[in-house]
Design an enzyme around this catalytic site. Structure first.
Site, short mmCIF file in Angstrom:
data_model
loop_
_atom_site.label_atom_id
_atom_site.label_comp_id
_atom_site.label_asym_id
_atom_site.label_seq_id
_atom_site.Cartn_x
_atom_site.Cartn_y
_atom_site.Cartn_z
N ARG A 1 0.82 -1.23 0.00
CA ARG A 1 0.00 0.00 0.00
C ARG A 1 0.84 1.27 0.00
NH1 ARG A 1 -3.37 -2.92 3.85
NH2 ARG A 1 -4.98 -3.95 2.66
N LYS B 1 8.63 23.26 -12.89
CA LYS B 1 7.70 22.15 -12.65
C LYS B 1 7.31 22.08 -11.18
CE LYS B 1 6.18 17.62 -13.53
NZ LYS B 1 6.17 16.45 -14.38
N GLU C 1 -3.63 17.85 -10.69
CA GLU C 1 -4.17 18.35 -11.96
C GLU C 1 -5.67 18.61 -11.86
OE1 GLU C 1 -2.04 16.49 -15.19
OE2 GLU C 1 -3.71 16.88 -16.53
N ARG D 1 -1.61 22.52 -13.52
CA ARG D 1 -0.74 21.43 -13.97
C ARG D 1 -1.07 21.00 -15.40
NH1 ARG D 1 1.67 16.30 -10.50
NH2 ARG D 1 2.98 15.56 -12.20
N ASN E 1 0.74 19.97 -20.18
CA ASN E 1 0.38 19.11 -21.31
C ASN E 1 0.47 19.85 -22.65
OD1 ASN E 1 -0.17 16.92 -19.62
ND2 ASN E 1 -2.24 17.65 -19.21
N HIS F 1 0.98 17.97 -25.81
CA HIS F 1 0.79 16.55 -25.54
C HIS F 1 -0.48 15.98 -26.18
CE1 HIS F 1 4.06 17.23 -22.82
NE2 HIS F 1 4.03 16.00 -22.34
N HIS G 1 8.53 9.93 -27.53
CA HIS G 1 7.57 10.79 -26.81
C HIS G 1 7.96 12.27 -26.94
CE1 HIS G 1 4.82 12.15 -23.69
NE2 HIS G 1 5.84 12.73 -23.08
P1 NAD Z 1 13.29 5.93 -21.62
O1 NAD Z 1 13.17 5.77 -20.18
O2 NAD Z 1 12.74 4.87 -22.51
O3 NAD Z 1 14.82 6.18 -21.99
C1 NAD Z 1 15.17 6.38 -23.34
C2 NAD Z 1 16.30 5.44 -23.78
O4 NAD Z 1 17.51 5.93 -23.28
C3 NAD Z 1 16.16 4.01 -23.30
O5 NAD Z 1 16.62 3.16 -24.31
C4 NAD Z 1 17.13 3.95 -22.11
O6 NAD Z 1 17.62 2.67 -21.90
C5 NAD Z 1 18.21 4.90 -22.56
N1 NAD Z 1 18.92 5.58 -21.50
C6 NAD Z 1 18.39 6.22 -20.43
N2 NAD Z 1 19.34 6.89 -19.77
C7 NAD Z 1 20.50 6.65 -20.41
C8 NAD Z 1 21.83 7.09 -20.22
N3 NAD Z 1 22.15 7.97 -19.27
N4 NAD Z 1 22.77 6.63 -21.06
C9 NAD Z 1 22.46 5.79 -22.07
N5 NAD Z 1 21.22 5.37 -22.34
C10 NAD Z 1 20.25 5.81 -21.50
O7 NAD Z 1 12.59 7.29 -22.15
P2 NAD Z 1 12.34 8.73 -21.52
O8 NAD Z 1 12.24 9.62 -22.69
O9 NAD Z 1 13.28 9.06 -20.43
O10 NAD Z 1 10.91 8.57 -20.85
C11 NAD Z 1 9.76 8.35 -21.61
C12 NAD Z 1 8.69 7.88 -20.67
O11 NAD Z 1 8.43 8.90 -19.71
C13 NAD Z 1 7.36 7.60 -21.35
O12 NAD Z 1 6.87 6.37 -20.91
C14 NAD Z 1 6.45 8.73 -20.86
O13 NAD Z 1 5.10 8.32 -20.77
C15 NAD Z 1 7.04 9.01 -19.51
N6 NAD Z 1 6.77 10.36 -19.00
C16 NAD Z 1 6.30 10.47 -17.73
C17 NAD Z 1 6.06 11.72 -17.19
C18 NAD Z 1 5.60 11.84 -15.76
O14 NAD Z 1 5.27 12.95 -15.34
N7 NAD Z 1 5.59 10.77 -15.01
C19 NAD Z 1 6.32 12.86 -17.95
C20 NAD Z 1 6.82 12.72 -19.24
C21 NAD Z 1 7.04 11.45 -19.76
N1 GLY Z 2 4.39 15.67 -17.50
C1 GLY Z 2 3.16 16.25 -17.12
C2 GLY Z 2 2.95 16.31 -15.65
O1 GLY Z 2 3.78 15.90 -14.89
O2 GLY Z 2 1.91 16.76 -15.23
#
Ligand code: NAD
Ligand code: GLY
Length: 366
Positions: free
Chosen positions: A121, A227, A237, A242, A246, A249, A267
């Site tokens: 939890r 942020k 949100e 917040r 987006n 997006h 993304h």
């Molecule tokens: P990711 O986590 O897939 O990383 C991108 C690539 O880079 C992967 O292949 C990873 O293995 C590699 N990588 C990461 N760090 C590295 C490093 N230092 N050196 C070498 N390779 C490295 O992608 P991302 O763009 O970081 O994240 C995308 C995800 O984030 C999506 O799922 C999206 O929905 C999510 N997201 C979440 C929020 C939130 O507020 N929670 C906001 C924006 C995006």
């Molecule tokens: N990436 C959008 C949020 O965190 O609200």
């Protein structure tokens, strides 16, 4: 070191930004790591690049690091991997007062955060973001999620980390395409409400993308501060503040859905093109000058990000893209709020946008 507080009553935490944080992770986490055994979730790319630095820091402080290494990529944000990860955490005897380390990009942060939200939890977790996108956006604010066949990020929870350590050095091993994709989320903060930061981006993007450590640290700290302000004002949100995060997006989500949420369009690339489409649509509606929308497009293009819908070579229609938008989790009582622009640094939430009009605009852009 830049230390940015995220002020949330009872759940506040710090985001620390400084070169070298990953190599002294044990020291930085201090008493949050209260047992010798430390569970770490990561992916194989990040493990290869940064696993030994993190391992060495923890071992030097007397810890026994335990690693759960996932396959890189969006596909790991799945029910199967959340089940495997929570089973593994249970096998490690993780208790509510413990903290799991999430070492990686947004995929690892979102998955590990969700695992922490539901394990017993709710237990603690610490974000160690290694992509620019994760450092400036996803590691801060407590949105955690996995994907399902019905769509992206549809299953998740708000669960704040206890600490975020953003080490700009981590970006040295990040592929350039991923770095650029993360840069889209940096520019976003300028477009939302900070024209001076947009001007800084225009002047410093090349240095940042080219490896200038000072420019990277400044951009990360400035973005996190933006942020943190927004999250503190509207954690879940609900008030609209917040939702401005987006920007780009809603258009971007439709493009990601159309291209299969994968390598074809990352993304951050979808967000970049989505922001340009939001700016051009705003100009088409007479909300901002066309020239200002094109200033945004020119900067996004200069950063090596996509700005042309026709350039994607999609076999689709504007209507089909708006149908993807209808499955967006931002749908609210049958309407879809869009973040539009009255100018650079003047984003607002429009609740009366006609999807038919958006479809016509997209048909022209296709
Ligand atoms: P990711 O986590 O897939 O990383 C991108 C690539 O880079 C992967 O292949 C990873 O293995 C590699 N990588 C990461 N760090 C590295 C490093 N230092 N050196 C070498 N390779 C490295 O992608 P991302 O763009 O970081 O994240 C995308 C995800 O984030 C999506 O799922 C999206 O929905 C999510 N997201 C979440 C929020 C939130 O507020 N929670 C906001 C924006 C995006
Ligand atoms: N990436 C959008 C949020 O965190 O609200």
């Amino acid at each position: 070191m830049a230390i940015i507080p995220v002020d949330l009553a009872g759940r506040g935490y710090e985001v620390r930004v400084e070169r070298g944080l990953l190599a002294r992770v044990a020291e930085e986490c201090g008493p949050l790591l209260r047992k010798p055994r430390v569970p770490i979730v990561t992916d194989s790319n990040v493990c290869a690049a940064w696993g030994s630095a993190v391992e060495a820091s923890l071992r030097a402080a007397g810890h026994e690091p335990r690693w759960h290494v996932l396959a890189p990529g969006e596909a790991s944000k799945s029910w199967a991997q959340i089940a495997a990860t929570t089973d593994w955490l249970l096998a490690q005897d993780v208790e509510r007062g413990d903290h799991i380390l999430a070492l990686g990009g947004g995929v690892i942060g979102d998955l590990t955060g969700f695992a922490a939200a539901i394990l017993k939890r709710g237990c603690g977790f610490i974000q160690l973001p290694t992509t620019l996108l994760a450092q400036v956006d996803s590691s801060v604010g407590g949105k955690t999620a996995i994907n399902t066949p019905a769509g992206k990020n549809l299953i998740g929870a708000f669960h704040q980390p206890a600490l975020v350590l953003a080490d700009p050095d981590a970006l040295d091993t990040l592929p350039l395409r991923e770095l650029r994709a993360g840069y889209a989320e940096v520019v976003k903060y300028g477009l939302i409400d900070d024209p001076a930061f947009f001007a800084w981006c225009a002047a410093n993007a090349a240095a940042l993308l080219g490896g200038d450590a000072e420019a990277r640290a400044y951009a990360i700290a400035h973005s996190v501060a933006a942020k943190a302000r927004i999250v503190a004002a509207d954690e879940r949100e609900t008030t609209g503040a917040r939702a401005l995060l987006n920007l780009g997006h809603t258009f971007g989500h439709a493009l990601e859905a159309e291209t299969g949420f994968g390598e074809r369009l990352l993304h951050g690339e979808a967000v970049a093109l989505g922001m340009v489409l939001a700016a051009r649509y705003s100009a088409r509606c007479g909300l901002m000058p066309v020239a200002e929308a094109e200033t945004i497009a020119a900067h996004v293009a200069a950063a090596g990000l996509p700005v042309s819908l026709s350039g994607l070579g999609l076999q689709t229609t504007g209507t089909a893209l708006t149908v993807h938008m209808l499955h967006d989790k931002k749908m609210d009582a049958g309407t879809l709020p869009f973040v539009l622009l009255r100018g650079i640094g003047r984003a607002f939430l429009a609740r009366d946008v006609s999807l038919g009009d958006v479809a016509a605009f997209l048909d022209e852009a296709l």
